[in-house]
Design an enzyme around this catalytic site. Structure first.
Site, PDB file in Angstrom:
ATOM      1  N   GLY A 129       0.826  -1.201   0.000  1.00 53.67           N
ATOM      2  CA  GLY A 129       0.000   0.000   0.000  1.00 53.67           C
ATOM      3  C   GLY A 129       0.858   1.246   0.000  1.00 53.67           C
ATOM      4  O   GLY A 129       2.073   1.189   0.191  1.00 53.67           O
ATOM      5  N   PRO A 130       0.244   2.393  -0.221  1.00 55.56           N
ATOM      6  CA  PRO A 130       0.985   3.650  -0.265  1.00 55.56           C
ATOM      7  C   PRO A 130       1.550   4.010   1.104  1.00 55.56           C
ATOM      8  O   PRO A 130       1.135   3.459   2.131  1.00 55.56           O
ATOM      9  CB  PRO A 130      -0.065   4.664  -0.733  1.00 55.56           C
ATOM     10  CG  PRO A 130      -1.373   4.035  -0.379  1.00 55.56           C
ATOM     11  CD  PRO A 130      -1.186   2.566  -0.487  1.00 55.56           C
ATOM     12  N   PRO A 131       2.487   4.957   1.148  1.00 53.67           N
ATOM     13  CA  PRO A 131       3.069   5.358   2.436  1.00 53.67           C
ATOM     14  C   PRO A 131       2.018   5.993   3.338  1.00 53.67           C
ATOM     15  O   PRO A 131       1.094   6.657   2.888  1.00 53.67           O
ATOM     16  CB  PRO A 131       4.139   6.384   2.032  1.00 53.67           C
ATOM     17  CG  PRO A 131       4.430   6.129   0.600  1.00 53.67           C
ATOM     18  CD  PRO A 131       3.154   5.629   0.009  1.00 53.67           C
ATOM     19  N   GLY A 132       2.184   5.758   4.648  1.00 53.08           N
ATOM     20  CA  GLY A 132       1.344   6.419   5.625  1.00 53.08           C
ATOM     21  C   GLY A 132       0.028   5.748   5.924  1.00 53.08           C
ATOM     22  O   GLY A 132      -0.790   6.315   6.646  1.00 53.08           O
ATOM     23  N   VAL A 133      -0.214   4.536   5.403  1.00 55.54           N
ATOM     24  CA  VAL A 133      -1.498   3.880   5.670  1.00 55.54           C
ATOM     25  C   VAL A 133      -1.426   2.947   6.881  1.00 55.54           C
ATOM     26  O   VAL A 133      -2.415   2.296   7.221  1.00 55.54           O
ATOM     27  CB  VAL A 133      -1.988   3.093   4.434  1.00 55.54           C
ATOM     28  CG1 VAL A 133      -2.271   4.026   3.285  1.00 55.54           C
ATOM     29  CG2 VAL A 133      -0.974   2.023   4.021  1.00 55.54           C
ATOM     30  N   GLY A 134      -0.254   2.845   7.520  1.00 53.14           N
ATOM     31  CA  GLY A 134      -0.152   2.085   8.768  1.00 53.14           C
ATOM     32  C   GLY A 134       0.344   0.672   8.622  1.00 53.14           C
ATOM     33  O   GLY A 134      -0.002  -0.186   9.435  1.00 53.14           O
ATOM     34  N   LYS A 135       1.180   0.390   7.621  1.00 57.75           N
ATOM     35  CA  LYS A 135       1.656  -0.983   7.432  1.00 57.75           C
ATOM     36  C   LYS A 135       2.573  -1.400   8.583  1.00 57.75           C
ATOM     37  O   LYS A 135       2.427  -2.493   9.146  1.00 57.75           O
ATOM     38  CB  LYS A 135       2.402  -1.074   6.091  1.00 57.75           C
ATOM     39  CG  LYS A 135       1.543  -0.781   4.870  1.00 57.75           C
ATOM     40  CD  LYS A 135       2.297  -1.003   3.592  1.00 57.75           C
ATOM     41  CE  LYS A 135       3.445  -0.044   3.402  1.00 57.75           C
ATOM     42  NZ  LYS A 135       3.016   1.357   3.265  1.00 57.75           N
ATOM     43  N   THR A 136       3.536  -0.547   8.926  1.00 58.99           N
ATOM     44  CA  THR A 136       4.481  -0.907   9.988  1.00 58.99           C
ATOM     45  C   THR A 136       3.798  -0.964  11.347  1.00 58.99           C
ATOM     46  O   THR A 136       4.013  -1.904  12.126  1.00 58.99           O
ATOM     47  CB  THR A 136       5.630   0.113  10.013  1.00 58.99           C
ATOM     48  OG1 THR A 136       6.251   0.169   8.720  1.00 58.99           O
ATOM     49  CG2 THR A 136       6.670  -0.282  11.048  1.00 58.99           C
ATOM     50  N   SER A 139      -4.412   2.778 -18.729  1.00 59.86           N
ATOM     51  CA  SER A 139      -5.740   3.115 -18.205  1.00 59.86           C
ATOM     52  C   SER A 139      -6.215   4.508 -18.619  1.00 59.86           C
ATOM     53  O   SER A 139      -7.364   4.875 -18.342  1.00 59.86           O
ATOM     54  CB  SER A 139      -5.748   3.013 -16.680  1.00 59.86           C
ATOM     55  OG  SER A 139      -4.852   3.937 -16.110  1.00 59.86           O
ATOM     56  N   LYS A 151      -8.191   4.802  -7.129  1.00 57.45           N
ATOM     57  CA  LYS A 151      -8.681   5.814  -8.070  1.00 57.45           C
ATOM     58  C   LYS A 151     -10.019   6.400  -7.609  1.00 57.45           C
ATOM     59  O   LYS A 151     -10.227   7.627  -7.686  1.00 57.45           O
ATOM     60  CB  LYS A 151      -8.813   5.203  -9.462  1.00 57.45           C
ATOM     61  CG  LYS A 151      -7.460   4.823 -10.077  1.00 57.45           C
ATOM     62  CD  LYS A 151      -7.619   4.156 -11.437  1.00 57.45           C
ATOM     63  CE  LYS A 151      -6.268   3.803 -12.032  1.00 57.45           C
ATOM     64  NZ  LYS A 151      -6.381   3.144 -13.344  1.00 57.45           N
TER      65      LYS A 151
END
Length: 853
Positions: A356-363, A733, A776
């Site tokens: 996922g993109p940065p800042g979505v809480g993966k870590t 796309s 999107k």
């Protein structure tokens, strides 16, 4: 050199067999006579001319040898002195005179009498004899210097003779030879041959002495070093005994640790073998340090220790809900994992990959998983790793070798079942040192990682109980083989509602605490947070939102401190007059001690108590509303698209996917008089340029339906541009977006500005499915666009879209480009008749002024 026999003589003398010695002519030798037959032979010789024949017996252990057990060549000797001892033995001193060969032996009155033949030789002097004599003399001098058993002055004086035979016998008698070698030398009657043989023997003996001396020196040095180390070790033991640390051997302690570590059989055998090697090494040697470090690493890695896992689903759900808002699919997967752990005794380890993109809480999600399961959490950053040894470690043959990061993380965790987060797994690269992603194939394969082999440890280590969680922003940089070993879970960007909830539940309380303010001094309203989300941050995650909330809290903290300073009457001291004691009082204890050792510090300790800080002065509560946000942070950084927007010709709003989430991508097209040339600008990639060519082919094939002459392209140039030209763009796309812009420019019909679209186009006008649908749609929702055209094949992906987004947005699923134009254009296109008039040409197209209106 010429040697001739000078005289031959026959003599009949008493014979005495001797043991362990060969008597040479000109040699003075003392020995003790004890056998009865030898005593009688000696007495017979003393009664006559004191001459006796001495011959060495073959076997020294035989007391009464027969004649055939005695060498046939011996030495005629003069009895110089004899002394009878109290025990009946006779000590005798003899001097060799000449060598003789036995002709016959008879036994008379209890002793042997032999008939011997003696021969004298005459040697002619010459240069060859002088050279041989000089060589033997030089070699013997060298031999005497190397030997520790001979007196140098005595030996050098003894060999200063002119007779080559006497020189050979004197040197041969003093060499450290075996009985057989001396007997062989005695049996050579020719003086020159005997001297040559002595020269050869000297060469051999000198070489032996040189080798012995080298070995002796080396042994002596090693003994000195060993004695020194032994002395120091004994001294250390004595010191430790005085300190009360006992006399228990360090090696015994290591063996006890190895036996109780719970190692595998192979690892235990290797550790014991290494310990035995360590015991045989000098403690101060480099090899000892390497071996000890290896044992320390083997003992530091957890072999049997594991944390007790929490398998309570209610507790896990409570932890996950308390730490993160949304992310329902992730939470479901964790609860499924815990359910399997409760039902299966020894399940395989799980390998998840959050994309996922940065800042979505993966870590932070990985940390929550560790907390929910009661496991230790360690994080391994793989960004920029390009060396395979970072994963597998270096072999011990290299200086400074260490285990790989996987084993180091296991040591750091201290348990067999931690949660290991492989952060930024998509940022790895490779070079001449190897491919780290290939090394991870074994680590992340549950069928193989139970026998993971680190190059440094060189023993198999079981990673089956480890919960691996990888994080990545994109998947295309991860090798397919590595992707196949992980369960990929995508984390799309948050909606505005989710961001609002996350800010209220987590971000605002965290920043209020970190900046030192409290809820009585600052309050964030929902509208204020919405303003931050819409006008000051445009991102898929919440990292920038947290940064802006922290910025507002810091400004409030400054107001609090300024109000406190204004309420204090005590003036601030001048900077140059500020005493060093103030710095020491403010600093921690360790820093104060360090500062006191510097020349400029005041070494005398201060006994004055630290002045208490005055209580905080209450300030008016700051309400973070939209107007306050703009006042404190300045003008909005992102313009709301709802302002100043209108339907325009040739301008279409498209949707794009990026590594940081979805975004809006405007596509512009215009037509000019020309010769049918098509231009694309905006740093478009090859795939996007091909999409433009496909869109143009579709328009040409549908010219009649679009109300265009069949040869319209012959008189026009078409220019397609995508703004933000410095940013590279690519992908299929944007196909229907480009086609819509070109159709609008050619027909003069404006495109609706309140609608966005995404989809791949074929030359027949078919609209194909695209990826990144959730990102999107979230981007369109953030920008205030609530009507989107999508490919029909993407209708199945609506299950991943949040329900509130689906309710708020109007989604058109289309199969062909004709449907797109009916929805996107401001009015319907009027097609030309089936048999168009021949006069239809460029004049039928509206001019630029009409198109602008």
């Amino acid at each position: 050199m010429v040697t001739t026999k000078d005289k031959t003589d026959t003599k009949r003398l008493p014979m005495m067999p001797i043991r362990d010695v060969v008597i040479f002519p000109y040699m003075m030798t003392p020995f003790v006579v004890g056998r009865e037959s030898s005593v009688r032979a000696l007495e017979e010789a003393l009664l006559t001319d004191k001459k006796i024949f001495l011959a060495t017996q073959h076997d020294a252990s035989v007391d009464e040898p027969r004649p055939d057990e005695i060498y046939s060549v011996g030495t005629v000797a003069n009895i110089v002195q004899s002394l009878k001892q109290p025990d009946g033995n006779i000590k005798v001193l003899v001097e060799g005179v000449e060598r003789g060969k036995i002709i016959s032996v008879s036994e008379e009155e209890g002793y042997f009498r032999a008939v011997i033949k003696t021969t004298t030789f005459k040697v002619e002097q010459g240069s060859q004899l002088e050279a041989l004599t000089s060589r033997v003399t030089t070699l013997f001098e060298q031999y005497v210097k190397l030997s520790q058993n001979l007196n140098y002055e005595t030996m050098i004086a003894a060999i200063r003779v002119d007779d080559p035979g006497k020189l050979a016998d004197t040197v041969g008698a003093n060499l450290q030879l075996t009985i057989e070698e001396k007997q062989e030398l005695l049996e050579i009657f020719d003086p020159v041959d005997r001297l040559t043989r002595v020269a050869d023997l000297l060469d051999i003996e000198i070489e032996k002495l040189n080798v012995d001396r080298t070995i002796q020196g080396r042994v002596k040095r090693q003994m000195e070093r060993a004695q020194k180390e032994y002395y120091l070790n004994e001294k250390i033991k004595a010191i430790q005994k005085e300190l009360g640390r006992g006399e228990k051997s360090e090696y015994d302690e290591l063996k006890k640790k190895i036996d109780t570590a719970g190692m595998s059989k192979d690892a235990h055998e290797k550790a014991i073998a290494e310990l035995k090697r360590l015991e045989g090494m000098p403690p101060m040697s480099a090899e000892s340090t390497v071996s000890r470090n290896y044992l320390d690493w083997l003992l530091a890695v957890p072999w049997k220790k594991r944390t007790k896992e929490i398998r309570d689903l209610r507790y896990a759900r409570q932890v996950l809900e308390g730490d993160h808002y949304g992310l329902e699919k992730i939470k479901e997967r964790i609860l499924e994992f815990l359910s399997v752990r409760r039902l299966v005794q020894n399940p395989k380890g799980s390998i998840l990959c959050f994309v996922g993109p940065p800042g979505v809480g993966k870590t932070s999600l990985g940390m929550s998983i560790a907390k929910a399961t009661g496991r230790k959490f360690v994080r391994l950053s793989l960004g920029g790793v390009r060396d395979e040894a970072e994963i597998r470690g270096h072999r011990r043959t290299y200086i400074g070798a260490l285990p790989g990061q996987v084993i180091q993380m296991m040591k750091k965790a201290g348990t067999k079942n931690p949660v290991i987060m492989l952060d930024e797994i998509d940022k790895m690269s490779m070079d001449f040192r190897g491919d780290p992603s290939a090394a991870l194939l074994e680590v992340l394969d549950p069928e193989q990682n139970y026998m993971f082999m680190d190059h440094y440890l060189d023993v198999e280590y079981d990673l089956r109980e480890v919960f691996f969680i990888a994080t990545a922003n994109v998947l295309h940089t991860i090798p397919p083989a590595l992707q196949d070993r992980m369960e990929v879970i995508r984390l799309s960007g948050y909606t505005e509602l989710e961001k609002l909830e996350i800010a209220k539940r987590f971000l605002v309380p965290k920043q209020i605490k970190d900046t030192g303010v409290n809820e009585e001094q600052v309050e964030f309203t929902d509208a204020g947070i919405q303003t931050l989300i819409q006008s000051y941050t445009r991102e898929a995650g919440v990292r920038n939102l947290e940064r802006e909330i922290g910025n507002l809290c810091r400004k409030v903290a400054r107001k609090v401190v300024e109000a406190q300073s204004a309420a204090t009457d005590e003036p601030l001291p001048e900077t140059t007059d500020m005493p060093l004691e103030m710095v020491e009082d403010e600093a921690p204890a360790e820093e104060a001690v360090e500062a006191s050792s510097t020349p400029t510090a005041v070494k005398k300790p201060r006994k004055k108590a630290k002045k208490e800080e005055p209580p905080l002065v209450p300030i008016e509560k700051v309400i973070i509303a939209p107007e306050k946000v703009q006042e404190m942070l300045g003008p909005a950084r992102f313009r709301d698209l709802d302002l100043d927007k209108q339907n325009e010709i040739g301008a279409t709003t498209g949707l794009a996917w990026t590594e940081v989430g979805g975004s809006i991508l405007t596509t512009e097209a215009t037509v000019m008089e020309g010769r049918g040339k098509m231009m694309t600008t905006g740093k478009l990639g090859d795939v996007m340029q091909e999409s433009a060519q496909a869109a143009m082919s579709y328009i040409r094939s549908r010219a009649q339906y679009l109300g265009l002459p069949k040869d319209f392209y012959r008189h026009l140039d078409i220019h397609v541009h995508v703004p933000e030209g410095a940013i590279p763009k690519d992908g299929p796309s944007a196909g229907i977006t480009i086609a819509t812009s070109i159709c609008s420019a050619l027909t003069g019909i404006p495109v609706r500005c309140d609608i966005a679209m995404t989809g791949e186009i074929t030359v027949r006008g078919r609209v194909l499915a695209i990826g990144g649908l959730k990102e999107k749609l979230l981007a369109a929702h953030r920008q205030g666009i609530f009507e989107v055209v999508l490919p029909k094949d993407n209708e199945k992906d609506l299950a991943d879209i949040p329900e509130n987004i689906r309710k708020e947005m109007k989604l058109h699923f289309v199969f062909s480009m004709d449907e797109v134009l009916k929805i996107a254009l401001e009015r319907e296109i009027v097609a030309l008749p089936l048999a168009p008039a021949a006069a239809a040409d460029l004049a039928t197209l509206p001019n630029e002024e009409n198109r602008m209106h």
